[in-house]
Scaffold this motif. Sequence first.
Motif, PDB file in Angstrom:
ATOM      1  N   TYR A   1      -7.268   4.806  -2.647  1.00 44.84           N
ATOM      2  CA  TYR A   1      -6.235   3.805  -2.919  1.00 44.84           C
ATOM      3  C   TYR A   1      -5.759   3.176  -1.612  1.00 44.84           C
ATOM      4  N   TYR A   2      -5.561   1.852  -1.663  1.00 45.13           N
ATOM      5  CA  TYR A   2      -5.033   1.114  -0.506  1.00 45.13           C
ATOM      6  C   TYR A   2      -4.183  -0.031  -1.036  1.00 45.13           C
ATOM      7  N   LYS A   3      -2.982  -0.172  -0.501  1.00 49.60           N
ATOM      8  CA  LYS A   3      -2.093  -1.250  -0.961  1.00 49.60           C
ATOM      9  C   LYS A   3      -1.250  -1.742   0.199  1.00 49.60           C
ATOM     10  N   LYS A   4      -1.183  -3.065   0.325  1.00 50.59           N
ATOM     11  CA  LYS A   4      -0.366  -3.690   1.361  1.00 50.59           C
ATOM     12  C   LYS A   4       0.674  -4.546   0.629  1.00 50.59           C
ATOM     13  N   PHE A   5       1.942  -4.396   0.966  1.00 55.20           N
ATOM     14  CA  PHE A   5       2.958  -5.198   0.282  1.00 55.20           C
ATOM     15  C   PHE A   5       4.085  -5.572   1.248  1.00 55.20           C
ATOM     16  N   SER A   6       4.729  -6.693   0.966  1.00 53.13           N
ATOM     17  CA  SER A   6       5.820  -7.173   1.830  1.00 53.13           C
ATOM     18  C   SER A   6       7.169  -6.836   1.205  1.00 53.13           C
ATOM     19  N   VAL A   7       8.227  -7.067   1.959  1.00 59.25           N
ATOM     20  CA  VAL A   7       9.597  -6.885   1.453  1.00 59.25           C
ATOM     21  C   VAL A   7      10.255  -8.270   1.501  1.00 59.25           C
ATOM     22  N   PRO A   8      10.159  -9.031   0.407  1.00 56.65           N
ATOM     23  CA  PRO A   8      10.630 -10.425   0.420  1.00 56.65           C
ATOM     24  C   PRO A   8      12.083 -10.568   0.875  1.00 56.65           C
ATOM     25  N   ASP A   9      12.923  -9.586   0.528  1.00 60.29           N
ATOM     26  CA  ASP A   9      14.345  -9.644   0.893  1.00 60.29           C
ATOM     27  C   ASP A   9      14.514  -9.713   2.410  1.00 60.29           C
ATOM     28  N   LEU A  10      13.689  -8.965   3.136  1.00 56.64           N
ATOM     29  CA  LEU A  10      13.764  -8.973   4.604  1.00 56.64           C
ATOM     30  C   LEU A  10      13.158 -10.260   5.164  1.00 56.64           C
TER      31      LEU A  10
ATOM     32  N   VAL B   1      -2.657  13.580   0.716  1.00 49.61           N
ATOM     33  CA  VAL B   1      -3.627  12.522   1.042  1.00 49.61           C
ATOM     34  C   VAL B   1      -2.951  11.168   1.302  1.00 49.61           C
ATOM     35  N   PHE B   2      -1.668  11.054   0.918  1.00 54.76           N
ATOM     36  CA  PHE B   2      -0.992   9.760   1.035  1.00 54.76           C
ATOM     37  C   PHE B   2      -0.387   9.547   2.417  1.00 54.76           C
ATOM     38  N   SER B   3      -0.473   8.315   2.900  1.00 49.72           N
ATOM     39  CA  SER B   3       0.308   7.933   4.079  1.00 49.72           C
ATOM     40  C   SER B   3       0.917   6.557   3.823  1.00 49.72           C
ATOM     41  N   VAL B   4       2.160   6.391   4.247  1.00 47.74           N
ATOM     42  CA  VAL B   4       2.880   5.128   4.074  1.00 47.74           C
ATOM     43  C   VAL B   4       3.389   4.711   5.443  1.00 47.74           C
ATOM     44  N   SER B   5       3.082   3.482   5.826  1.00 52.51           N
ATOM     45  CA  SER B   5       3.482   3.028   7.160  1.00 52.51           C
ATOM     46  C   SER B   5       3.933   1.577   7.145  1.00 52.51           C
ATOM     47  N   VAL B   6       4.536   1.171   8.260  1.00 51.50           N
ATOM     48  CA  VAL B   6       4.998  -0.206   8.421  1.00 51.50           C
ATOM     49  C   VAL B   6       4.082  -0.899   9.417  1.00 51.50           C
ATOM     50  N   GLU B   7       3.724  -2.135   9.113  1.00 48.17           N
ATOM     51  CA  GLU B   7       2.961  -2.945  10.065  1.00 48.17           C
ATOM     52  C   GLU B   7       3.855  -4.108  10.490  1.00 48.17           C
ATOM     53  N   PRO B   8       4.612  -3.940  11.586  1.00 43.44           N
ATOM     54  CA  PRO B   8       5.611  -4.946  11.975  1.00 43.44           C
ATOM     55  C   PRO B   8       5.022  -6.338  12.191  1.00 43.44           C
ATOM     56  N   SER B   9       3.849  -6.414  12.807  1.00 44.51           N
ATOM     57  CA  SER B   9       3.270  -7.734  13.096  1.00 44.51           C
ATOM     58  C   SER B   9       2.880  -8.465  11.811  1.00 44.51           C
TER      59      SER B   9
ATOM     60  N   CYS C   1       4.658  -6.094   6.779  1.00 43.38           N
ATOM     61  CA  CYS C   1       4.327  -5.474   5.496  1.00 43.38           C
ATOM     62  C   CYS C   1       4.315  -3.956   5.624  1.00 43.38           C
ATOM     63  N   CYS C   2       4.294  -3.310   4.473  1.00 39.74           N
ATOM     64  CA  CYS C   2       4.143  -1.855   4.388  1.00 39.74           C
ATOM     65  C   CYS C   2       2.734  -1.580   3.854  1.00 39.74           C
ATOM     66  N   ILE C   3       2.166  -0.458   4.276  1.00 37.01           N
ATOM     67  CA  ILE C   3       0.806  -0.120   3.854  1.00 37.01           C
ATOM     68  C   ILE C   3       0.784   1.295   3.280  1.00 37.01           C
ATOM     69  N   VAL C   4       0.194   1.408   2.094  1.00 35.35           N
ATOM     70  CA  VAL C   4      -0.019   2.715   1.468  1.00 35.35           C
ATOM     71  C   VAL C   4      -1.514   2.961   1.461  1.00 35.35           C
ATOM     72  N   LYS C   5      -1.929   4.129   1.928  1.00 37.14           N
ATOM     73  CA  LYS C   5      -3.350   4.446   1.826  1.00 37.14           C
ATOM     74  C   LYS C   5      -3.543   5.942   1.620  1.00 37.14           C
ATOM     75  N   THR C   6      -4.731   6.288   1.165  1.00 38.11           N
ATOM     76  CA  THR C   6      -5.048   7.697   0.945  1.00 38.11           C
ATOM     77  C   THR C   6      -6.201   8.085   1.860  1.00 38.11           C
ATOM     78  N   SER C   7      -6.164   9.318   2.346  1.00 36.72           N
ATOM     79  CA  SER C   7      -7.230   9.791   3.241  1.00 36.72           C
ATOM     80  C   SER C   7      -8.554   9.952   2.506  1.00 36.72           C
ATOM     81  N   ASN C   8      -8.499  10.048   1.164  1.00 39.76           N
ATOM     82  CA  ASN C   8      -9.748  10.149   0.391  1.00 39.76           C
ATOM     83  C   ASN C   8     -10.321   8.777   0.028  1.00 39.76           C
TER      84      ASN C   8
END
Length: 203
Positions: free
Chosen positions: A136-145, A115-123, A126-133
């Motif tokens: 759960y949904y989470k958006k987070f950045s990578v401060p180091d980058l 059910v999990f998918s993890v992707s990058v949103e370049p614009s 951030c990275c996005i984690v979501k579940t098809s059910n």
Amino acid sequence: MAVQSWAELLRSSKKTALIHDGKRKIHYLFADGKEMAEEYDFKTDDLIVRKWRTKSTLGSQGQWQIEVGEPLAANIASLDSEMIKENCSNPVFMRKDTKSCFQWRIRNLPYPKEVFSVSVEPSGRCCIVKTSNKKYYKKFSVPDLDRIQLPLDCSALSFTYANDTLIISYKKPKEILTLEHELLRELKKLKGTSEGDVDCKTQ
């Protein structure tokens, strides 16, 4: 902020070092009043904690914000037992890096791996984690980058799932690996003690 300017900012900051409890603890004070604190495992050089603190508009010290490491269990003692019980089953999001990857763990996600998918949103940088059910949904950045203005690369992202925990890895680009290697070499030159902070600016 490009790689060079972030590296320069780290170099020019006022640093104090403390060796304590098997950890190398470094405190950075930047010219703008921001503070960063890091803890490294003394034997393996693994980064255990990185946190930031800024002054409020009135000049008082703000709360530490955790970037890497276990989230602070804030005010647990003041919560009643019912609240604590309820919170125990909530997803817990934390970052725990390895030598070659930025890594995030999300505990308490009792769903099938598919059910999990993890992707990058370049614009949105951030990275996005979501579940098809839709649980759960989470958006987070990578401060180091962000600090050195590197683009996010979807091919660097991967994830695994076990024991109700989702582990997301992002392969560190060579610019980050070089920067971390050089910084660690500098930090090891600081004269830390096990009894108190030592001002290392002049070392």
